[in-house]
Design a protein around this motif. Sequence first.
Motif, PDB file in Angstrom:
ATOM      1  N   PHE A 155      43.002  45.606  42.216  1.00 30.44           N
ATOM      2  CA  PHE A 155      44.078  46.286  42.861  1.00 30.44           C
ATOM      3  C   PHE A 155      45.189  44.522  42.767  1.00 30.44           C
ATOM      4  CE2 PHE A 155      39.619  46.819  45.972  1.00 30.44           C
ATOM      5  CZ  PHE A 155      40.260  48.182  46.144  1.00 30.44           C
ATOM      6  N   ASP A 156      45.670  45.234  41.737  1.00 38.31           N
ATOM      7  CA  ASP A 156      46.861  44.415  41.018  1.00 38.31           C
ATOM      8  C   ASP A 156      47.903  44.569  41.779  1.00 38.31           C
ATOM      9  OD1 ASP A 156      48.282  43.675  39.074  1.00 38.31           O
ATOM     10  OD2 ASP A 156      48.321  45.595  37.507  1.00 38.31           O
ATOM     11  N   ARG A 157      47.863  43.334  42.641  1.00 37.92           N
ATOM     12  CA  ARG A 157      49.182  43.379  43.527  1.00 37.92           C
ATOM     13  C   ARG A 157      50.027  43.021  43.351  1.00 37.92           C
ATOM     14  NH1 ARG A 157      45.701  38.292  44.921  1.00 37.92           N
ATOM     15  NH2 ARG A 157      45.763  36.418  44.158  1.00 37.92           N
ATOM     16  N   ASN A 158      50.310  42.429  42.351  1.00 38.61           N
ATOM     17  CA  ASN A 158      51.046  41.991  41.691  1.00 38.61           C
ATOM     18  C   ASN A 158      52.219  43.143  40.667  1.00 38.61           C
ATOM     19  OD1 ASN A 158      49.443  41.370  39.380  1.00 38.61           O
ATOM     20  ND2 ASN A 158      50.311  39.002  38.886  1.00 38.61           N
ATOM     21  N   ASP A 159      51.136  44.108  40.422  1.00 39.31           N
ATOM     22  CA  ASP A 159      51.060  45.384  39.795  1.00 39.31           C
ATOM     23  C   ASP A 159      51.945  44.501  37.654  1.00 39.31           C
ATOM     24  OD1 ASP A 159      51.514  48.171  38.572  1.00 39.31           O
ATOM     25  OD2 ASP A 159      53.511  48.232  39.548  1.00 39.31           O
ATOM     26  N   ASN A 160      51.138  43.848  37.427  1.00 39.77           N
ATOM     27  CA  ASN A 160      51.440  42.946  36.070  1.00 39.77           C
ATOM     28  C   ASN A 160      50.259  43.903  34.802  1.00 39.77           C
ATOM     29  OD1 ASN A 160      49.261  41.768  36.535  1.00 39.77           O
ATOM     30  ND2 ASN A 160      49.958  39.737  36.513  1.00 39.77           N
ATOM     31  N   GLY A 161      49.276  44.696  35.214  1.00 43.36           N
ATOM     32  CA  GLY A 161      48.961  45.255  34.949  1.00 43.36           C
ATOM     33  C   GLY A 161      47.181  44.115  33.943  1.00 43.36           C
ATOM     34  N   LYS A 162      46.982  43.222  35.347  1.00 43.14           N
ATOM     35  CA  LYS A 162      46.076  42.389  34.595  1.00 43.14           C
ATOM     36  C   LYS A 162      45.464  41.876  35.599  1.00 43.14           C
ATOM     37  CE  LYS A 162      48.206  38.351  33.036  1.00 43.14           C
ATOM     38  NZ  LYS A 162      47.891  37.676  33.730  1.00 43.14           N
ATOM     39  N   TRP A 163      44.459  41.158  35.931  1.00 42.60           N
ATOM     40  CA  TRP A 163      43.539  40.727  36.910  1.00 42.60           C
ATOM     41  C   TRP A 163      44.156  39.443  37.287  1.00 42.60           C
ATOM     42  CZ3 TRP A 163      40.588  36.128  37.473  1.00 42.60           C
ATOM     43  CH2 TRP A 163      40.445  35.983  38.837  1.00 42.60           C
ATOM     44  N   ASP A 164      44.714  38.693  37.778  1.00 41.44           N
ATOM     45  CA  ASP A 164      45.439  37.296  38.344  1.00 41.44           C
ATOM     46  C   ASP A 164      44.061  36.772  39.227  1.00 41.44           C
ATOM     47  OD1 ASP A 164      47.480  37.316  36.578  1.00 41.44           O
ATOM     48  OD2 ASP A 164      47.867  39.174  37.716  1.00 41.44           O
ATOM     49  N   THR A 165      43.505  35.089  38.641  1.00 40.72           N
ATOM     50  CA  THR A 165      43.518  35.160  39.726  1.00 40.72           C
ATOM     51  C   THR A 165      43.796  34.132  40.563  1.00 40.72           C
ATOM     52  OG1 THR A 165      41.684  32.573  39.327  1.00 40.72           O
ATOM     53  CG2 THR A 165      43.672  32.174  38.014  1.00 40.72           C
ATOM     54  N   GLY A 166      42.915  33.123  41.510  1.00 42.34           N
ATOM     55  CA  GLY A 166      43.924  32.469  42.832  1.00 42.34           C
ATOM     56  C   GLY A 166      44.261  31.327  42.745  1.00 42.34           C
ATOM     57  N   ASN A 167      45.067  31.187  43.909  1.00 41.58           N
ATOM     58  CA  ASN A 167      45.625  29.617  43.741  1.00 41.58           C
ATOM     59  C   ASN A 167      45.757  28.733  44.830  1.00 41.58           C
ATOM     60  OD1 ASN A 167      48.119  27.543  44.098  1.00 41.58           O
ATOM     61  ND2 ASN A 167      47.921  27.723  41.927  1.00 41.58           N
ATOM     62  N   LEU A 168      44.556  27.380  45.236  1.00 42.75           N
ATOM     63  CA  LEU A 168      44.535  27.201  46.262  1.00 42.75           C
ATOM     64  C   LEU A 168      45.752  26.551  46.641  1.00 42.75           C
ATOM     65  CD1 LEU A 168      42.142  25.513  48.417  1.00 42.75           C
ATOM     66  CD2 LEU A 168      42.015  23.784  46.905  1.00 42.75           C
ATOM     67  N   ASP A 169      46.291  25.689  46.279  1.00 39.51           N
ATOM     68  CA  ASP A 169      47.751  25.383  46.760  1.00 39.51           C
ATOM     69  C   ASP A 169      48.600  26.565  47.353  1.00 39.51           C
ATOM     70  OD1 ASP A 169      46.825  22.187  45.959  1.00 39.51           O
ATOM     71  OD2 ASP A 169      47.901  22.287  44.700  1.00 39.51           O
ATOM     72  N   GLU A 170      48.652  27.623  46.873  1.00 42.53           N
ATOM     73  CA  GLU A 170      49.381  28.241  47.591  1.00 42.53           C
ATOM     74  C   GLU A 170      48.394  29.478  48.570  1.00 42.53           C
ATOM     75  OE1 GLU A 170      50.886  30.001  43.837  1.00 42.53           O
ATOM     76  OE2 GLU A 170      51.959  28.739  43.141  1.00 42.53           O
ATOM     77  N   GLY A 171      47.403  28.902  48.529  1.00 45.39           N
ATOM     78  CA  GLY A 171      47.278  30.457  49.067  1.00 45.39           C
ATOM     79  C   GLY A 171      46.477  31.321  48.881  1.00 45.39           C
ATOM     80  N   LEU A 172      46.438  31.285  47.778  1.00 48.22           N
ATOM     81  CA  LEU A 172      46.655  32.494  47.173  1.00 48.22           C
ATOM     82  C   LEU A 172      45.132  32.756  46.680  1.00 48.22           C
ATOM     83  CD1 LEU A 172      48.645  35.228  46.014  1.00 48.22           C
ATOM     84  CD2 LEU A 172      48.784  33.350  43.537  1.00 48.22           C
ATOM     85  N   GLN A 173      44.351  34.419  46.499  1.00 43.67           N
ATOM     86  CA  GLN A 173      43.239  34.259  47.029  1.00 43.67           C
ATOM     87  C   GLN A 173      43.470  35.325  44.840  1.00 43.67           C
ATOM     88  OE1 GLN A 173      40.255  33.996  48.028  1.00 43.67           O
ATOM     89  NE2 GLN A 173      41.081  32.662  49.567  1.00 43.67           N
ATOM     90  N   PRO A 174      42.203  35.413  44.233  1.00 43.48           N
ATOM     91  CA  PRO A 174      42.307  35.893  43.045  1.00 43.48           C
ATOM     92  C   PRO A 174      42.153  37.269  43.770  1.00 43.48           C
ATOM     93  CG  PRO A 174      40.066  35.427  44.051  1.00 43.48           C
ATOM     94  CD  PRO A 174      40.922  34.465  44.673  1.00 43.48           C
ATOM     95  N   GLU A 175      42.449  37.804  42.818  1.00 43.88           N
ATOM     96  CA  GLU A 175      42.849  39.757  43.067  1.00 43.88           C
ATOM     97  C   GLU A 175      41.916  40.010  43.313  1.00 43.88           C
ATOM     98  OE1 GLU A 175      46.518  40.787  40.637  1.00 43.88           O
ATOM     99  OE2 GLU A 175      45.558  41.060  40.225  1.00 43.88           O
ATOM    100  N   ARG A 176      41.162  41.179  44.146  1.00 41.07           N
ATOM    101  CA  ARG A 176      40.271  41.363  44.416  1.00 41.07           C
ATOM    102  C   ARG A 176      39.878  42.984  43.206  1.00 41.07           C
ATOM    103  NH1 ARG A 176      39.458  45.088  49.605  1.00 41.07           N
ATOM    104  NH2 ARG A 176      41.448  45.527  49.537  1.00 41.07           N
ATOM    105  N   VAL A 177      38.874  42.981  43.366  1.00 45.54           N
ATOM    106  CA  VAL A 177      37.931  43.676  42.297  1.00 45.54           C
ATOM    107  C   VAL A 177      36.758  44.790  43.375  1.00 45.54           C
ATOM    108  CG1 VAL A 177      38.397  42.761  40.158  1.00 45.54           C
ATOM    109  CG2 VAL A 177      36.198  42.614  41.220  1.00 45.54           C
ATOM    110  N   MET A 178      36.260  45.678  42.395  1.00 44.07           N
ATOM    111  CA  MET A 178      35.991  46.613  43.824  1.00 44.07           C
ATOM    112  C   MET A 178      34.769  47.868  42.665  1.00 44.07           C
ATOM    113  SD  MET A 178      35.825  49.594  46.764  1.00 44.07           S
ATOM    114  CE  MET A 178      36.775  48.458  47.498  1.00 44.07           C
ATOM    115  N   TYR A 179      33.820  47.679  42.412  1.00 49.86           N
ATOM    116  CA  TYR A 179      32.623  48.609  41.074  1.00 49.86           C
ATOM    117  C   TYR A 179      32.734  49.907  42.533  1.00 49.86           C
ATOM    118  CZ  TYR A 179      32.227  44.977  38.193  1.00 49.86           C
ATOM    119  OH  TYR A 179      32.150  43.959  37.274  1.00 49.86           O
ATOM    120  N   TYR A 180      32.639  50.955  41.825  1.00 45.83           N
ATOM    121  CA  TYR A 180      32.054  52.099  41.524  1.00 45.83           C
ATOM    122  C   TYR A 180      30.354  52.369  42.322  1.00 45.83           C
ATOM    123  CZ  TYR A 180      31.656  57.460  42.612  1.00 45.83           C
ATOM    124  OH  TYR A 180      31.207  58.779  43.189  1.00 45.83           O
TER     125      TYR A 180
END
Length: 621
Positions: free
Chosen positions: A548-573
């Motif tokens: 789930f590419d929330r920032n639409d940058n074409g890659k998986w992005d990790t999270g950030n604790l200080d910003e309260g940002l979770q890593p981008e979600r992934v799902m498997y078929y």
Amino acid sequence: MKRIFPILILAYVAYLVFTTSCANPGMPSGGDKDTIPPVVIKTEPGFNARMFQESEIRLTFNEFVITDELREALVVSPPLKKRPLIRSKSKTLIIDLGDDLRENTTYSLDFKDAIKDNNEKNPLEDFRFSFSTGADFDSLMIGGYVKNAQNLEPVEGALVMLHSLHEIDAFKDSIPDYIAKTDEEGFYIISNIAPGTYRLYAVLDADNSLTYNQELEQIAFVDSLIIPQDLNLPGYDTETNPEDTVSVSTKQKDALETPFFLMLFEEESFSQYLDNNKRDQANMLNLYFSESLSDSFQVELLQPEPSKEPWSYIEYNKTRDSLMIWLTDTVLSQQDTILMAIQYQVADSLNNLVMRHDTLDFFYKKPESTNNRRRRKKDDDKPEPIPHITFKNNLKGQGYDVYRNIVLETPEPLERFNWDAIQLVQQVDTLEETVEFEMWQDSLSKRKFYIHHPWEFEQTYRLKVDSAAAYNYSGHPSNEINQKFTIQEESHYAKIILAIGGLNEPGIVQLLDNSDEEKVLQEIRIKGDGEIEFPFLEPDKYKIRLVFDRNDNGKWDTGNLDEGLQPERVMYYSKILKLRSNFEVKEGWVLPMVQYEKELIDENKEKAKKKQSQRSGRRNF
């Protein structure tokens, strides 16, 4: 009498043979194998005891037990300042908790599966013990699973923490109020919690500090405050049989109404330094860095003076954390020692980017020749053979993939390359006809070239490159290429057609090989619902993952604790797709908003049922 004596001897020998041959030489079977784990028959204090003022816990079993793994496995919550001292006396296990137990506090001891019987090593599974140092007994709890955020694999040995302090910094510099460790399924449970609201974290605690204090530690956090569940757990069902044997069972996983999922990730950090530098080849210098280099990276030659400009060509790897400096000045490459200055960005103590300057010394000594044989006189007048350079390529005679470009690669940079010396021909009947093609140079490496042509299935082609089509900086020419190859037949390939529904944000659909490494074979960026195709697939098994590419940058992005940002979600078929040649698979994948966590819950419940069934089978043997 003389006649009777031999008859008696013969009869005695026959008797011995008969009796010994009837004996069973094997060892006795010893009965059925013991599969029953140790049973707790007495505890001091009792289960869920109150007003406990001592420091030692005593657990007596019905047999001798081993505790080799207990020192690492035992988790005491709330955490102690020092590790408990553990010893055995006969069939009694003694745990000395020290003298720092808090007043009016409920403690929980999680032994995992570390207590085993001495003979067959049968583990006492999921064993927990609790007591209170006051009159009240806290019985609230939470539980859930810790998963790797990128591949949803369960994480064993992660430390899960509850903090009554709600500030983010508490995770970094304060000891948690309650702790637990995950098992092989990534499952954790924290029991005997006092009423209140808490922050929930997880960490792979590299230094056993019970805090998040290192950049490379993997962490997870829940966005909102946590209110523990009131399920009267640990909720041991205890009953005493006529022999005073206490049997214990927990309700842990089945009792969880709302499991909390923690997605473990590693925050982005920047700790740049020069890891290594070397010169294994006369005309090539290697530099290795801990992080990717920015465009501000600079190189300055100090000694000796170059004989021409430009004197070098820099080639980066894909991640720009290592590079090769090719010496295009042949006079310079013949020098034993080269002194060079480099500049690159690093982070200072305040995490600001500053320029660092390093001076590097590169030494190279040409290896001595191993051929000590004297040349014959008649060979003295013959000139030395001219060295040649050879193109590497990715061609193969049969079954060349229809979607592939030809890749040509030289061992070192070229000073010149006559592209007109390249010819591509297609075999038509008994003749060869010249066909057009596109050719370009790699953007990262000037040593690599690509040739594109719309190949036709099962057709035969030939790549021709004239000798001396290219020269390196030492003036050495290239060898000739004359290679014939045939394109793979269309019926060899398979195809996946995937219809995705319920996606309301950008995503990346990745086709993975069916291995633990999950190599990405193809990926397609999508904006929402639609149908996509993965063509020209080898007969094999495949997985499909959605980012789930929330920032639409074409890659998986990790999270950030200080910003309260979770890593981008992934799902498997949910299926592993098995493809055969000349086979087309059509699949539909609906993505309801609740499906992500529901799939994880169902998956772990199924695993728990299987494990419980296996335990019951062993105990009812």
